[in-house]
Design a protein around this motif. Structure first.
Motif, PDB file in Angstrom:
ATOM      1  N   TYR A  74       0.840  -1.211   0.000  1.00 17.50           N
ATOM      2  CA  TYR A  74       0.000   0.000   0.000  1.00 17.50           C
ATOM      3  C   TYR A  74       0.862   1.243   0.000  1.00 17.50           C
ATOM      4  O   TYR A  74       0.696   2.140  -0.823  1.00 17.50           O
ATOM      5  CB  TYR A  74      -0.900  -0.036   1.240  1.00 17.50           C
ATOM      6  CG  TYR A  74      -1.697   1.220   1.484  1.00 17.50           C
ATOM      7  CD1 TYR A  74      -2.897   1.432   0.821  1.00 17.50           C
ATOM      8  CD2 TYR A  74      -1.255   2.185   2.387  1.00 17.50           C
ATOM      9  CE1 TYR A  74      -3.628   2.579   1.041  1.00 17.50           C
ATOM     10  CE2 TYR A  74      -1.981   3.331   2.616  1.00 17.50           C
ATOM     11  CZ  TYR A  74      -3.168   3.528   1.947  1.00 17.50           C
ATOM     12  OH  TYR A  74      -3.895   4.662   2.175  1.00 17.50           O
ATOM     13  N   PHE A  91       1.289   3.779  -3.218  1.00 16.10           N
ATOM     14  CA  PHE A  91       0.802   5.149  -3.049  1.00 16.10           C
ATOM     15  C   PHE A  91       1.918   6.149  -3.360  1.00 16.10           C
ATOM     16  O   PHE A  91       1.711   7.155  -4.047  1.00 16.10           O
ATOM     17  CB  PHE A  91       0.304   5.349  -1.612  1.00 16.10           C
ATOM     18  CG  PHE A  91      -0.876   6.282  -1.517  1.00 16.10           C
ATOM     19  CD1 PHE A  91      -1.116   7.230  -2.508  1.00 16.10           C
ATOM     20  CD2 PHE A  91      -1.747   6.223  -0.435  1.00 16.10           C
ATOM     21  CE1 PHE A  91      -2.210   8.079  -2.429  1.00 16.10           C
ATOM     22  CE2 PHE A  91      -2.837   7.077  -0.351  1.00 16.10           C
ATOM     23  CZ  PHE A  91      -3.060   8.005  -1.348  1.00 16.10           C
ATOM     24  N   LYS A  92       3.132   5.834  -2.889  1.00 15.12           N
ATOM     25  CA  LYS A  92       4.272   6.718  -3.153  1.00 15.12           C
ATOM     26  C   LYS A  92       4.536   6.834  -4.644  1.00 15.12           C
ATOM     27  O   LYS A  92       4.784   7.931  -5.162  1.00 15.12           O
ATOM     28  CB  LYS A  92       5.516   6.200  -2.440  1.00 15.12           C
ATOM     29  CG  LYS A  92       5.741   6.927  -1.147  1.00 15.12           C
ATOM     30  CD  LYS A  92       7.109   6.669  -0.560  1.00 15.12           C
ATOM     31  CE  LYS A  92       7.104   7.109   0.879  1.00 15.12           C
ATOM     32  NZ  LYS A  92       7.418   6.050   1.832  1.00 15.12           N
ATOM     33  N   TYR A  96       2.429   6.432  -7.051  1.00 15.47           N
ATOM     34  CA  TYR A  96       1.361   7.237  -7.648  1.00 15.47           C
ATOM     35  C   TYR A  96       1.645   8.730  -7.481  1.00 15.47           C
ATOM     36  O   TYR A  96       1.527   9.512  -8.425  1.00 15.47           O
ATOM     37  CB  TYR A  96       0.019   6.868  -6.996  1.00 15.47           C
ATOM     38  CG  TYR A  96      -1.128   7.715  -7.472  1.00 15.47           C
ATOM     39  CD1 TYR A  96      -1.724   7.455  -8.705  1.00 15.47           C
ATOM     40  CD2 TYR A  96      -1.597   8.781  -6.721  1.00 15.47           C
ATOM     41  CE1 TYR A  96      -2.766   8.232  -9.164  1.00 15.47           C
ATOM     42  CE2 TYR A  96      -2.635   9.567  -7.168  1.00 15.47           C
ATOM     43  CZ  TYR A  96      -3.216   9.289  -8.386  1.00 15.47           C
ATOM     44  OH  TYR A  96      -4.244  10.071  -8.837  1.00 15.47           O
ATOM     45  N   ILE A  97       2.048   9.113  -6.277  1.00 14.23           N
ATOM     46  CA  ILE A  97       2.302  10.530  -6.005  1.00 14.23           C
ATOM     47  C   ILE A  97       3.486  11.034  -6.833  1.00 14.23           C
ATOM     48  O   ILE A  97       3.448  12.135  -7.397  1.00 14.23           O
ATOM     49  CB  ILE A  97       2.579  10.743  -4.495  1.00 14.23           C
ATOM     50  CG1 ILE A  97       1.346  10.379  -3.682  1.00 14.23           C
ATOM     51  CG2 ILE A  97       2.964  12.196  -4.205  1.00 14.23           C
ATOM     52  CD1 ILE A  97       0.120  11.204  -3.971  1.00 14.23           C
ATOM     53  N   PHE A 140       2.380  11.500 -10.298  1.00 15.83           N
ATOM     54  CA  PHE A 140       1.535  12.694 -10.368  1.00 15.83           C
ATOM     55  C   PHE A 140       2.383  13.958 -10.463  1.00 15.83           C
ATOM     56  O   PHE A 140       2.120  14.837 -11.280  1.00 15.83           O
ATOM     57  CB  PHE A 140       0.619  12.756  -9.134  1.00 15.83           C
ATOM     58  CG  PHE A 140      -0.200  14.000  -9.069  1.00 15.83           C
ATOM     59  CD1 PHE A 140      -1.362  14.113  -9.826  1.00 15.83           C
ATOM     60  CD2 PHE A 140       0.187  15.073  -8.281  1.00 15.83           C
ATOM     61  CE1 PHE A 140      -2.119  15.267  -9.782  1.00 15.83           C
ATOM     62  CE2 PHE A 140      -0.574  16.228  -8.232  1.00 15.83           C
ATOM     63  CZ  PHE A 140      -1.726  16.322  -8.988  1.00 15.83           C
ATOM     64  N   PHE A 141       3.422  14.026  -9.636  1.00 13.37           N
ATOM     65  CA  PHE A 141       4.249  15.231  -9.675  1.00 13.37           C
ATOM     66  C   PHE A 141       5.052  15.319 -10.970  1.00 13.37           C
ATOM     67  O   PHE A 141       5.309  16.421 -11.460  1.00 13.37           O
ATOM     68  CB  PHE A 141       5.148  15.320  -8.437  1.00 13.37           C
ATOM     69  CG  PHE A 141       4.423  15.947  -7.272  1.00 13.37           C
ATOM     70  CD1 PHE A 141       4.192  17.308  -7.235  1.00 13.37           C
ATOM     71  CD2 PHE A 141       3.936  15.176  -6.226  1.00 13.37           C
ATOM     72  CE1 PHE A 141       3.498  17.897  -6.192  1.00 13.37           C
ATOM     73  CE2 PHE A 141       3.243  15.747  -5.173  1.00 13.37           C
ATOM     74  CZ  PHE A 141       3.024  17.113  -5.152  1.00 13.37           C
ATOM     75  N   PHE A 145       3.899  14.274 -13.857  1.00 16.14           N
ATOM     76  CA  PHE A 145       2.849  14.764 -14.758  1.00 16.14           C
ATOM     77  C   PHE A 145       2.682  16.271 -14.604  1.00 16.14           C
ATOM     78  O   PHE A 145       2.539  17.008 -15.584  1.00 16.14           O
ATOM     79  CB  PHE A 145       1.556  14.018 -14.402  1.00 16.14           C
ATOM     80  CG  PHE A 145       0.299  14.541 -15.046  1.00 16.14           C
ATOM     81  CD1 PHE A 145       0.085  14.396 -16.401  1.00 16.14           C
ATOM     82  CD2 PHE A 145      -0.683  15.136 -14.259  1.00 16.14           C
ATOM     83  CE1 PHE A 145      -1.088  14.857 -16.978  1.00 16.14           C
ATOM     84  CE2 PHE A 145      -1.861  15.593 -14.843  1.00 16.14           C
ATOM     85  CZ  PHE A 145      -2.054  15.456 -16.199  1.00 16.14           C
ATOM     86  N   LEU A 146       2.761  16.742 -13.364  1.00 13.83           N
ATOM     87  CA  LEU A 146       2.544  18.154 -13.086  1.00 13.83           C
ATOM     88  C   LEU A 146       3.697  19.015 -13.597  1.00 13.83           C
ATOM     89  O   LEU A 146       3.478  20.103 -14.128  1.00 13.83           O
ATOM     90  CB  LEU A 146       2.413  18.328 -11.571  1.00 13.83           C
ATOM     91  CG  LEU A 146       1.460  19.370 -11.034  1.00 13.83           C
ATOM     92  CD1 LEU A 146       0.095  19.168 -11.626  1.00 13.83           C
ATOM     93  CD2 LEU A 146       1.392  19.256  -9.519  1.00 13.83           C
ATOM     94  N   PHE A 147       4.922  18.539 -13.459  1.00 13.33           N
ATOM     95  CA  PHE A 147       6.061  19.397 -13.749  1.00 13.33           C
ATOM     96  C   PHE A 147       6.719  19.134 -15.097  1.00 13.33           C
ATOM     97  O   PHE A 147       7.461  19.994 -15.589  1.00 13.33           O
ATOM     98  CB  PHE A 147       7.095  19.303 -12.628  1.00 13.33           C
ATOM     99  CG  PHE A 147       6.703  20.123 -11.433  1.00 13.33           C
ATOM    100  CD1 PHE A 147       6.956  21.483 -11.406  1.00 13.33           C
ATOM    101  CD2 PHE A 147       6.041  19.548 -10.357  1.00 13.33           C
ATOM    102  CE1 PHE A 147       6.571  22.256 -10.327  1.00 13.33           C
ATOM    103  CE2 PHE A 147       5.648  20.307  -9.284  1.00 13.33           C
ATOM    104  CZ  PHE A 147       5.912  21.670  -9.273  1.00 13.33           C
TER     105      PHE A 147
END
Lengths: 287, 285
Positions: B11, B15-16, B18-19, B22-23, B25-27
């Motif tokens: 878990y 989760f790590k 995924y995060i 995500f970052f 993707f963001l940057f």
């Protein structure tokens, strides 16, 4: 508050600029938009009253199909944005070590200070045929021929999700921050599984944030022009592009006004319905 | 599940990941835009051909860096002027709005409050076209009635300022109101008991208390105006703002000069945003 004999002067000083602003720049322009949408030029070149501009919208499939398409994509984008943002907001508020919380939320907000145009341009450099992603895929031998990844609906949807992420994450962060950890701990001690906790505790608690985030994201996506225009293909028509075409390309301001008014109506209706369904006030949501 | 509970390894690792994704993707788009501003190539694309500052400082004729690119420099200047006037105007009117809705009572207050919030839910494109239509109608009317042609009412600099002002003022009102809600009214009452009139109280006490919020609101208004596209698109005249100008260039193909501008914008806006944040945090201590 300030009891006693109060002069009316401060009231007038504060009220005058506000009335000027709201009436000259908001109320009268929108009334003019409504008036223009009911005017057409008849065969003799005179302007007459008519509902023809609205009938035209229903007569031409390209118009109402674009309209339906825009609304549908706006719903999809809102849903995807929610699915991506919720775990992130949860991680930052509940899972990450508390000392990273401020840093991570700051990092999350940074890209959104930058102009939307720059963000879309970044994606264009990444995705296009001569773009960076294609460069690496070719280099690693995954692809033989470069693939055009830009100018399609998937790219456009992703761009819209990216653009509107902020407006979903911020309300989610604030509702989840208020969620008491002990509720989750209690559920866990009583033997709940993760999915049960998510469905029975986290989502119901986050509902106000989900609702306000979704409303704002939906509205911004519906009214977006830049991202569909630059990342969607020639055939990915967006309703705001239709309005732009009527105004700037065809110079048919009356038809454009009718389209504009329809967009305004649908967007207000959906916001209104969203607020009613979730029992919220507009003044709360926008803050 | 959460940090106080035992977590399974799977878990916490997934989760790590995924995060982190995500970052990325963001940057990713922002980082790549910045990096390619320094690539020694005529296209904003890989492969990497070495490091250059040409896209900032080159004088031409083959490569024109941003600091010698007259069209882009002109549009940056237009955007600065626009943002300056919008920030000034919307802060003044927004502060009036905050005082009006927080401290005054009058008939139809609730109605006016809803009207004040309306610009936030009107799509920017619609705001743009309706202001365009109305200024045109008004211009025709004035010309027909008085025979005067008012250039202010035609698409151009001041119409862009008014268009952006029309919705940014709502944001300013909300930001200043939030601060005004925290104001301790006993300070006002004390000043009044000591003989100050309402305006002296506002000027010496309330506005002083509101200063950080006013500066913050002004910074937000400046940024919002500087990067506005949707409303500006319909109101712009011959002098294009930076977003409009960039849009036209991006649509018709691109050169690394756009990357150089983007780099400057990213640096500029994030430092302004950070500065604003630091100032607000210092004050709230």
């Amino acid at each position: 508050m300030l009891a006693g004999a109060k002069s009316k002067l401060p009231l007038f000083i504060f009220l005058t600029p506000i009335l000027l602003w709201l009436f000259l720049l908001i109320v009268l322009p929108h009334l003019d938009l409504l008036r223009m949408s009911f005017r057409i030029e008849n065969d003799y070149g005179d302007m007459i009253w008519s509902v023809n501009n609205y009938l035209e919208f229903f007569r031409e499939p390209i118009y109402w199909l674009t309209f339906a398409r825009t609304a549908l994509y706006a719903i999809i984008v809102t849903f995807l944005t929610l699915c991506i943002s919720l775990p992130v907001a949860f991680y930052i508020t509940k899972v990450a070590p508390p000392r990273f919380k401020g840093f991570l939320s700051l990092l999350l907000l940074m890209p959104f200070w930058v102009s939307e145009l720059v963000r879309v341009y970044g994606w264009m450099i990444l995705l296009r045929e001569s773009g960076v992603i294609n460069h690496f895929l070719l280099k690693w031998g995954i692809l033989r021929q470069p693939v055009e990844m830009l100018y399609n609906d998937v790219a456009m949807t992703m761009g819209l999700v990216y653009t509107s992420m902020l407006f979903m994450v911020v309300p989610l962060l604030s509702v989840l921050d208020n969620l008491d950890d002990s509720l989750i701990e209690a559920a866990f001690d009583l033997g709940s599984t993760t999915p049960t906790i998510v469905w029975k505790i986290i989502i119901p608690h986050a509902m106000p944030g989900i609702a306000s985030g979704s409303i704002v994201v939906f509205m911004l996506t519906l009214g977006n022009y830049l991202t569909p225009n630059l990342m969607g293909g020639k055939n990915s028509l967006w309703f705001t592009e239709q309005i732009y075409n009527q105004f700037i390309a065809s110079f048919n301001w009356n038809q454009g006004s009718a389209f504009g008014f329809l967009l305004l109506i649908i967007s207000s209706l959906i916001i209104f319905a969203g607020l009613k369904l979730t029992n919220q006030k507009l003044s709360k949501v926008v803050q | 599940m959460i940090r106080t509970l035992p977590q399974s390894r799977g878990y916490s690792i997934s989760f790590k990941i995924y995060i982190i994704l995500f970052f990325i993707f963001l940057f990713a788009p922002l980082l790549i835009t910045c990096v390619l501003a320094f690539n020694d190539s005529i296209f904003p694309a890989l492969p990497w051909k070495g490091y250059t500052l040409d896209w900032f400082f080159s004088e031409g004729p083959e490569r024109i860096g941003i600091f010698h690119d007259q069209i882009n420099l002109a549009s940056i200047w237009v955007s600065f002027k626009t943002a300056f006037f919008v920030a000034l105007l919307s802060t003044v009117v927004g502060t009036c709005g905050a005082f009006l809705f927080e401290q005054e009572t009058f008939r139809f207050k609730q109605l006016l409050y809803f009207l004040m919030l309306a610009p936030l839910v009107i799509p920017g494109v619609i705001l743009g076209i309706s202001i365009l239509l109305f200024s045109n109608t008004l211009g025709l009317f004035v010309e027909g009635r008085f025979g005067v042609d008012i250039s202010l009412l035609r698409p151009g600099f001041w119409l862009v300022v008014l268009g952006q002002f029309s919705f940014i003022t709502t944001l300013v009102t909300l930001i200043v109101s939030a601060q005004l809600k925290k104001f301790d009214y006993s300070l006002e009452e004390a000043a009044m008991n000591l003989g100050a009139n309402r305006f002296q109280v506002i000027f010496h006490i309330t506005l002083r208390f509101l200063k950080p919020a006013l500066l913050g609101a002004m910074a937000v208004a400046f940024l919002m105006s500087f990067e506005n596209f949707n409303t500006t698109l319909f109101l712009v005249g011959s002098d294009a703002t930076l977003p409009i100008n960039l849009y036209l260039q991006v649509r018709d193909g691109s050169t690394p000069v756009i990357n150089a501008i983007s780099f400057l914008l990213i640096i500029g806006t994030s430092s302004l945003a950070l500065l604003n944040l630091v100032v607000q945090r210092d004050r709230s201590k």
